[in-house]
Design a protein around this motif. Structure first.
Motif, PDB file in Angstrom:
ATOM      1  N   PRO A 134      84.928  43.318  41.088  1.00  0.00           N
ATOM      2  CA  PRO A 134      84.284  43.305  39.775  1.00  0.00           C
ATOM      3  C   PRO A 134      82.981  44.078  39.732  1.00  0.00           C
ATOM      4  O   PRO A 134      82.466  44.358  38.644  1.00  0.00           O
ATOM      5  N   SER A 135      82.426  44.416  40.893  1.00  0.00           N
ATOM      6  CA  SER A 135      81.152  45.133  40.929  1.00  0.00           C
ATOM      7  C   SER A 135      81.039  45.853  42.262  1.00  0.00           C
ATOM      8  O   SER A 135      81.907  45.749  43.132  1.00  0.00           O
ATOM      9  N   GLN A 136      79.931  46.555  42.438  1.00  0.00           N
ATOM     10  CA  GLN A 136      79.667  47.271  43.686  1.00  0.00           C
ATOM     11  C   GLN A 136      78.848  46.443  44.666  1.00  0.00           C
ATOM     12  O   GLN A 136      78.383  46.959  45.684  1.00  0.00           O
ATOM     13  N   ASP A 137      78.714  45.160  44.411  1.00  0.00           N
ATOM     14  CA  ASP A 137      77.847  44.307  45.210  1.00  0.00           C
ATOM     15  C   ASP A 137      78.479  43.901  46.535  1.00  0.00           C
ATOM     16  O   ASP A 137      79.695  44.026  46.744  1.00  0.00           O
ATOM     17  N   LEU A 138      77.647  43.368  47.418  1.00  0.00           N
ATOM     18  CA  LEU A 138      78.079  42.930  48.743  1.00  0.00           C
ATOM     19  C   LEU A 138      79.189  41.896  48.676  1.00  0.00           C
ATOM     20  O   LEU A 138      80.230  42.035  49.322  1.00  0.00           O
ATOM     21  N   GLU A 139      78.977  40.842  47.904  1.00  0.00           N
ATOM     22  CA  GLU A 139      79.877  39.672  47.951  1.00  0.00           C
ATOM     23  C   GLU A 139      81.327  40.012  47.629  1.00  0.00           C
ATOM     24  O   GLU A 139      82.229  39.679  48.418  1.00  0.00           O
ATOM     25  N   PRO A 140      81.647  40.682  46.527  1.00  0.00           N
ATOM     26  CA  PRO A 140      83.066  40.925  46.242  1.00  0.00           C
ATOM     27  C   PRO A 140      83.712  41.920  47.202  1.00  0.00           C
ATOM     28  O   PRO A 140      84.896  41.771  47.526  1.00  0.00           O
ATOM     29  N   ILE A 141      82.961  42.921  47.668  1.00  0.00           N
ATOM     30  CA  ILE A 141      83.535  43.889  48.607  1.00  0.00           C
ATOM     31  C   ILE A 141      83.830  43.207  49.938  1.00  0.00           C
ATOM     32  O   ILE A 141      84.931  43.294  50.484  1.00  0.00           O
ATOM     33  N   LYS A 142      82.841  42.502  50.463  1.00  0.00           N
ATOM     34  CA  LYS A 142      82.990  41.836  51.767  1.00  0.00           C
ATOM     35  C   LYS A 142      84.109  40.813  51.733  1.00  0.00           C
ATOM     36  O   LYS A 142      84.948  40.758  52.644  1.00  0.00           O
ATOM     37  N   ARG A 143      84.159  39.999  50.690  1.00  0.00           N
ATOM     38  CA  ARG A 143      85.144  38.923  50.661  1.00  0.00           C
ATOM     39  C   ARG A 143      86.560  39.454  50.468  1.00  0.00           C
ATOM     40  O   ARG A 143      87.519  38.916  51.044  1.00  0.00           O
ATOM     41  N   ALA A 144      86.721  40.509  49.663  1.00  0.00           N
ATOM     42  CA  ALA A 144      88.049  41.094  49.509  1.00  0.00           C
ATOM     43  C   ALA A 144      88.562  41.639  50.837  1.00  0.00           C
ATOM     44  O   ALA A 144      89.733  41.455  51.194  1.00  0.00           O
ATOM     45  N   LEU A 145      87.681  42.290  51.594  1.00  0.00           N
ATOM     46  CA  LEU A 145      88.075  42.813  52.902  1.00  0.00           C
ATOM     47  C   LEU A 145      88.343  41.687  53.886  1.00  0.00           C
ATOM     48  O   LEU A 145      89.290  41.746  54.685  1.00  0.00           O
ATOM     49  N   ASP A 146      87.531  40.638  53.859  1.00  0.00           N
ATOM     50  CA  ASP A 146      87.731  39.522  54.776  1.00  0.00           C
ATOM     51  C   ASP A 146      89.045  38.793  54.505  1.00  0.00           C
ATOM     52  O   ASP A 146      89.674  38.270  55.435  1.00  0.00           O
ATOM     53  N   VAL A 147      89.458  38.762  53.242  1.00  0.00           N
ATOM     54  CA  VAL A 147      90.757  38.156  52.919  1.00  0.00           C
ATOM     55  C   VAL A 147      91.895  39.015  53.458  1.00  0.00           C
ATOM     56  O   VAL A 147      92.993  38.518  53.696  1.00  0.00           O
ATOM     57  N   GLY A 148      91.631  40.312  53.657  1.00  0.00           N
ATOM     58  CA  GLY A 148      92.642  41.167  54.273  1.00  0.00           C
ATOM     59  C   GLY A 148      93.020  42.401  53.494  1.00  0.00           C
ATOM     60  O   GLY A 148      93.995  43.082  53.854  1.00  0.00           O
ATOM     61  N   ALA A 149      92.286  42.735  52.428  1.00  0.00           N
ATOM     62  CA  ALA A 149      92.597  43.942  51.658  1.00  0.00           C
ATOM     63  C   ALA A 149      92.574  45.168  52.557  1.00  0.00           C
ATOM     64  O   ALA A 149      91.796  45.252  53.506  1.00  0.00           O
TER      65      ALA A 149
ATOM     66  N   GLU B 213      75.349  55.679  45.124  1.00  0.00           N
ATOM     67  CA  GLU B 213      76.078  54.421  44.919  1.00  0.00           C
ATOM     68  C   GLU B 213      77.203  54.279  45.935  1.00  0.00           C
ATOM     69  O   GLU B 213      77.483  53.170  46.411  1.00  0.00           O
ATOM     70  N   VAL B 214      77.880  55.372  46.266  1.00  0.00           N
ATOM     71  CA  VAL B 214      78.908  55.330  47.307  1.00  0.00           C
ATOM     72  C   VAL B 214      78.285  54.902  48.631  1.00  0.00           C
ATOM     73  O   VAL B 214      78.804  54.007  49.315  1.00  0.00           O
ATOM     74  N   LEU B 215      77.191  55.516  48.987  1.00  0.00           N
ATOM     75  CA  LEU B 215      76.547  55.206  50.264  1.00  0.00           C
ATOM     76  C   LEU B 215      76.033  53.768  50.301  1.00  0.00           C
ATOM     77  O   LEU B 215      76.096  53.108  51.350  1.00  0.00           O
ATOM     78  N   ALA B 216      75.557  53.265  49.158  1.00  0.00           N
ATOM     79  CA  ALA B 216      75.111  51.870  49.104  1.00  0.00           C
ATOM     80  C   ALA B 216      76.283  50.917  49.306  1.00  0.00           C
ATOM     81  O   ALA B 216      76.166  49.902  50.007  1.00  0.00           O
ATOM     82  N   ALA B 217      77.422  51.242  48.712  1.00  0.00           N
ATOM     83  CA  ALA B 217      78.616  50.401  48.880  1.00  0.00           C
ATOM     84  C   ALA B 217      79.168  50.497  50.299  1.00  0.00           C
ATOM     85  O   ALA B 217      79.748  49.534  50.814  1.00  0.00           O
ATOM     86  N   TYR B 218      78.982  51.646  50.953  1.00  0.00           N
ATOM     87  CA  TYR B 218      79.391  51.789  52.350  1.00  0.00           C
ATOM     88  C   TYR B 218      78.732  50.725  53.224  1.00  0.00           C
ATOM     89  O   TYR B 218      79.315  50.272  54.215  1.00  0.00           O
ATOM     90  N   GLU B 219      77.508  50.342  52.893  1.00  0.00           N
ATOM     91  CA  GLU B 219      76.801  49.325  53.663  1.00  0.00           C
ATOM     92  C   GLU B 219      77.600  48.025  53.706  1.00  0.00           C
ATOM     93  O   GLU B 219      77.600  47.319  54.717  1.00  0.00           O
ATOM     94  N   HIS B 220      78.278  47.709  52.612  1.00  0.00           N
ATOM     95  CA  HIS B 220      79.055  46.470  52.522  1.00  0.00           C
ATOM     96  C   HIS B 220      80.472  46.643  53.075  1.00  0.00           C
ATOM     97  O   HIS B 220      81.097  45.677  53.502  1.00  0.00           O
ATOM     98  N   PHE B 221      80.955  47.873  53.055  1.00  0.00           N
ATOM     99  CA  PHE B 221      82.360  48.168  53.363  1.00  0.00           C
ATOM    100  C   PHE B 221      82.602  48.372  54.858  1.00  0.00           C
ATOM    101  O   PHE B 221      83.627  47.940  55.397  1.00  0.00           O
ATOM    102  N   TYR B 222      81.680  49.039  55.524  1.00  0.00           N
ATOM    103  CA  TYR B 222      81.884  49.429  56.921  1.00  0.00           C
ATOM    104  C   TYR B 222      81.119  48.527  57.882  1.00  0.00           C
ATOM    105  O   TYR B 222      80.018  48.055  57.592  1.00  0.00           O
ATOM    106  N   TYR B 223      81.728  48.347  59.054  1.00  0.00           N
ATOM    107  CA  TYR B 223      81.014  47.719  60.164  1.00  0.00           C
ATOM    108  C   TYR B 223      79.998  48.716  60.727  1.00  0.00           C
ATOM    109  O   TYR B 223      80.114  49.926  60.538  1.00  0.00           O
ATOM    110  N   PRO B 224      78.980  48.212  61.467  1.00  0.00           N
ATOM    111  CA  PRO B 224      78.075  49.125  62.172  1.00  0.00           C
ATOM    112  C   PRO B 224      78.883  50.035  63.115  1.00  0.00           C
ATOM    113  O   PRO B 224      79.951  49.617  63.599  1.00  0.00           O
ATOM    114  N   PRO B 225      78.451  51.273  63.317  1.00  0.00           N
ATOM    115  CA  PRO B 225      77.126  51.794  62.953  1.00  0.00           C
ATOM    116  C   PRO B 225      77.068  52.438  61.566  1.00  0.00           C
ATOM    117  O   PRO B 225      75.995  52.879  61.154  1.00  0.00           O
ATOM    118  N   ILE B 226      78.195  52.496  60.852  1.00  0.00           N
ATOM    119  CA  ILE B 226      78.188  53.153  59.543  1.00  0.00           C
ATOM    120  C   ILE B 226      77.532  52.255  58.499  1.00  0.00           C
ATOM    121  O   ILE B 226      76.711  52.698  57.702  1.00  0.00           O
TER     122      ILE B 226
END
Length: 259
Positions: free
Chosen positions: A72-87, A100-113
């Motif tokens: 629903p948004s570019q925020d941490l919570e929905p991106i992280k939780r969708a991936l954790d569920v297995g998307a 905005e892409v790079l900011a969302a990458y922070e939530h999407f990728y594991y370190p070091p990205i």
């Protein structure tokens, strides 16, 4: 994860998909049986939650169908939780800039990205496959920004230049609205914008996706070279088929009268 879809990208073929707006996991089960290449579960609009996403992912298990989620948004919570569920990836709405892409990458990728946290949820088989998932997730997951505003079109080259973008998804309705044509699917100039985005993305080896509203439009988008074409939404396809049959039977669907 996403192997079949990436093979189609590499071969320059069209991968056909389905927009999922219903909580019924049978929709995804049948899509997999029919050989649909990908689905996108839509959390941006409607009422679907993470439990619904999990049901769809369970229904897709055992297939090679890619299961994407539009949060629903570019925020941490929905991106992280969708991936954790297995998307298998994210279709990020209303992207306006490379920042905005790079900011969302922070939530999407594991370190070091990025800074995605490590949990023991469904994506890692409840911890049973944590090491293997974490080791490969940054390479296997798909991050697909939506180009659906005039600002995103103005900043297209910068967005396409961000490392890791394999595909973008177009939103003609929102693009039209951002240009003053609210409620139109392809307002003035948007048809040309769609093809320009397709061309410029293809020059960088990036695939483009779009929703088709009819069989003829799906054929047209395939022939134009779109790499991802949604055949429609689950509910939309039902409405389309019922209206078509009702028309052939002489029934009035405008007034919502079947019998």
């Amino acid at each position: 994860m996403n192997e079949k879809l990436r093979e189609k990208f590499a071969a320059g073929e069209t991968a056909f998909g389905l927009w999922v707006t219903s909580e019924a996991s049978a929709v995804t089960e049948v899509a997999g049986m029919l050989g649909i290449d990908w689905i996108c579960i839509d959390m941006e609009h409607g009422y679907l939650d993470y439990k619904d996403i999990q049901g769809h992912l369970q229904a897709a298990r055992g297939t090679d169908m890619t299961v994407l989620v539009r949060p629903p948004s570019q925020d941490l919570e929905p991106i992280k939780r969708a991936l954790d569920v297995g998307a298998h990836g994210i279709v990020l709405p209303l992207v306006d800039s490379a920042d905005e892409v790079l900011a969302a990458y922070e939530h999407f990728y594991y370190p070091p990205i990025g800074r995605r946290g490590i949990g023991g949820e469904r994506s890692v088989r409840w911890g049973l496959e944590l090491e293997s998932y974490v080791r490969t997730a940054n390479e296997e997951l798909l991050f697909i920004p939506m180009i659906e505003t005039q600002k995103s079109y103005d900043n297209l080259d910068e967005i396409l230049g961000v490392s890791g973008i394999e595909a973008v998804f177009l939103g003609p309705g929102d693009m039209s609205a951002s240009r003053g044509a609210v409620g139109e699917w392809e307002g003035p100039g948007v048809a040309e914008i769609n093809l320009d985005i397709l061309r410029r993305a293809k020059e960088r080896g990036i695939s483009s996706g779009i929703v088709a509203r009819s069989t003829d439009e799906a054929i047209q988008r395939r022939d134009q070279g779109f790499g991802m074409v949604s055949l429609g939404s689950d509910i939309g396809l039902m409405i389309r088929q019922v209206k078509s049959m009702a028309s052939a039977l002489g029934k009035d669907t405008v007034g919502h009268r079947w019998f």
